[in-house]
Design a protein around this motif. Structure first.
Motif, PDB file in Angstrom:
ATOM      1  N   SER A 212       6.557 -38.867  13.423  1.00 20.75           N
ATOM      2  CA  SER A 212       5.102 -38.723  13.510  1.00 20.75           C
ATOM      3  C   SER A 212       4.728 -37.673  14.554  1.00 20.75           C
ATOM      4  O   SER A 212       4.380 -38.014  15.680  1.00 20.75           O
ATOM      5  CB  SER A 212       4.466 -40.051  13.907  1.00 20.75           C
ATOM      6  OG  SER A 212       4.899 -41.077  13.065  1.00 20.75           O
TER       7      SER A 212
ATOM      8  N   ARG B 192      -0.738 -33.982  16.179  1.00 22.41           N
ATOM      9  CA  ARG B 192      -1.569 -33.152  15.302  1.00 22.41           C
ATOM     10  C   ARG B 192      -1.615 -31.716  15.805  1.00 22.41           C
ATOM     11  O   ARG B 192      -1.694 -30.781  15.018  1.00 22.41           O
ATOM     12  CB  ARG B 192      -2.969 -33.738  15.213  1.00 22.41           C
ATOM     13  CG  ARG B 192      -3.804 -33.066  14.171  1.00 22.41           C
ATOM     14  CD  ARG B 192      -5.042 -33.842  13.888  1.00 22.41           C
ATOM     15  NE  ARG B 192      -5.828 -33.120  12.896  1.00 22.41           N
ATOM     16  CZ  ARG B 192      -6.956 -33.538  12.432  1.00 22.41           C
ATOM     17  NH1 ARG B 192      -7.439 -34.686  12.829  1.00 22.41           N
ATOM     18  NH2 ARG B 192      -7.624 -32.831  11.558  1.00 22.41           N
TER      19      ARG B 192
ATOM     20  N   GLU C 182       5.418 -32.441   7.998  1.00 19.72           N
ATOM     21  CA  GLU C 182       4.923 -33.812   8.155  1.00 19.72           C
ATOM     22  C   GLU C 182       3.452 -33.806   8.547  1.00 19.72           C
ATOM     23  O   GLU C 182       2.666 -34.622   8.069  1.00 19.72           O
ATOM     24  CB  GLU C 182       5.761 -34.560   9.193  1.00 19.72           C
ATOM     25  CG  GLU C 182       5.375 -36.014   9.375  1.00 19.72           C
ATOM     26  CD  GLU C 182       5.545 -36.895   8.148  1.00 19.72           C
ATOM     27  OE1 GLU C 182       4.922 -37.982   8.115  1.00 19.72           O
ATOM     28  OE2 GLU C 182       6.287 -36.523   7.212  1.00 19.72           O
ATOM     29  N   ARG C 183       3.071 -32.890   9.405  1.00 21.46           N
ATOM     30  CA  ARG C 183       1.671 -32.766   9.802  1.00 21.46           C
ATOM     31  C   ARG C 183       0.797 -32.447   8.576  1.00 21.46           C
ATOM     32  O   ARG C 183      -0.256 -33.050   8.374  1.00 21.46           O
ATOM     33  CB  ARG C 183       1.540 -31.677  10.864  1.00 21.46           C
ATOM     34  CG  ARG C 183       0.323 -31.746  11.682  1.00 21.46           C
ATOM     35  CD  ARG C 183       0.273 -30.757  12.856  1.00 21.46           C
ATOM     36  NE  ARG C 183       1.330 -29.799  12.979  1.00 21.46           N
ATOM     37  CZ  ARG C 183       2.415 -29.930  13.759  1.00 21.46           C
ATOM     38  NH1 ARG C 183       2.580 -31.017  14.469  1.00 21.46           N
ATOM     39  NH2 ARG C 183       3.318 -28.981  13.834  1.00 21.46           N
TER      40      ARG C 183
ATOM     41  N   ARG D  70       0.463 -35.572   6.391  1.00 21.26           N
ATOM     42  CA  ARG D  70      -0.456 -36.547   6.987  1.00 21.26           C
ATOM     43  C   ARG D  70      -1.909 -36.091   6.894  1.00 21.26           C
ATOM     44  O   ARG D  70      -2.807 -36.908   6.678  1.00 21.26           O
ATOM     45  CB  ARG D  70      -0.059 -36.829   8.437  1.00 21.26           C
ATOM     46  CG  ARG D  70       1.206 -37.661   8.518  1.00 21.26           C
ATOM     47  CD  ARG D  70       1.752 -37.760   9.941  1.00 21.26           C
ATOM     48  NE  ARG D  70       2.971 -38.517   9.938  1.00 21.26           N
ATOM     49  CZ  ARG D  70       3.050 -39.812  10.237  1.00 21.26           C
ATOM     50  NH1 ARG D  70       1.973 -40.477  10.570  1.00 21.26           N
ATOM     51  NH2 ARG D  70       4.212 -40.432  10.206  1.00 21.26           N
TER      52      ARG D  70
ATOM     53  N   GLY E  78      -4.726 -38.082   4.910  1.00 17.39           N
ATOM     54  CA  GLY E  78      -5.958 -38.421   5.623  1.00 17.39           C
ATOM     55  C   GLY E  78      -7.199 -37.929   4.895  1.00 17.39           C
ATOM     56  O   GLY E  78      -8.192 -38.649   4.782  1.00 17.39           O
TER      57      GLY E  78
ATOM     58  N   ARG F 256       9.718 -37.119   1.672  1.00 13.07           N
ATOM     59  CA  ARG F 256      10.148 -36.685   3.008  1.00 13.07           C
ATOM     60  C   ARG F 256      11.646 -36.392   3.043  1.00 13.07           C
ATOM     61  O   ARG F 256      12.073 -35.420   3.671  1.00 13.07           O
ATOM     62  CB  ARG F 256       9.783 -37.751   4.039  1.00 13.07           C
ATOM     63  CG  ARG F 256       8.313 -37.835   4.332  1.00 13.07           C
ATOM     64  CD  ARG F 256       7.988 -38.997   5.245  1.00 13.07           C
ATOM     65  NE  ARG F 256       6.618 -38.955   5.685  1.00 13.07           N
ATOM     66  CZ  ARG F 256       5.726 -39.912   5.422  1.00 13.07           C
ATOM     67  NH1 ARG F 256       6.068 -41.002   4.753  1.00 13.07           N
ATOM     68  NH2 ARG F 256       4.484 -39.785   5.859  1.00 13.07           N
TER      69      ARG F 256
END
Length: 184
Positions: A51, A54, A71-72, A75, A79, A125
């Motif tokens: 994780s 940001r 990954e950012r 996410r 979101g 992933r």
């Protein structure tokens, strides 16, 4: 870092099914690494996360930088889609996820079963991480690749169907309750 001896000691994580026992624990992995890596190397290894923040912070590793960026983006896509579904605002900042990442997020969001969505995202992933796999098996990035892969395997094994369904119902009910409060 002395990765030659270190990497030769580690069992393979390739081809493991979701329910197959892992050949190594995270604790054992760090113990093995502590014999070959400096304190600074261990601190850097322990900071590897599934994780990322940001805010973009270069790690000084091509693999970690690419992983964190991917990954950012995933996410942010998730979101944005969740916010749109709930008719809420969401600020993705200046970053726009690529179409392939948006499609993966849409696919996961379209699944009725949250566990199936998590399995799909884990596969996504893993596939993304495999694309980043270093050519040099004895590089520092190979150690980072290994811990990320181990963390992904461990993450999926932590899911408990009954607890997950109960938590999902509680969250969903609280969202509905919050929306009903706003309507008054």
């Amino acid at each position: 870092m002395n990765q030659y001896y270190l990497m030769a000691q580690l069992p393979s994580l390739d081809g493991l099914g979701e329910t197959a026992p892992l050949p190594i624990t995270e604790e054992t992995f760090f113990d093995i690494c502590s014999r070959s890596l400096s304190e600074a190397g261990m601190a850097r290894l322990r900071s590897v996360t599934l994780s990322p923040d940001r805010d973009v912070q270069p790690e000084g590793s091509a693999l970690l930088d690419a992983w964190n960026q991917g990954e950012r983006q995933l996410r942010l896509a998730l979101g944005a889609l969740r916010a749109a579904r709930m008719k809420k605002s969401f600020d993705p900042g200046e970053e726009t996820p690529p179409p392939a990442v948006m499609q993966a997020a849409r696919t996961a969001m379209s699944m009725e079963d949250p566990l199936a969505a998590e399995r799909y995202l884990n596969q996504y992933r893993m596939s993304f991480l495999d694309q980043l796999r270093p050519m040099d098996h004895f590089s520092e990035d190979s150690v980072f690749y290994y811990i990320l892969k181990l963390k992904l395997h461990l993450r999926m094994r932590r899911f408990d169907v009954q607890r997950g369904q109960a938590a999902y119902r509680n969250i969903y009910d609280s969202i509905l309750h919050e929306d009903n409060q706003e309507d008054k």
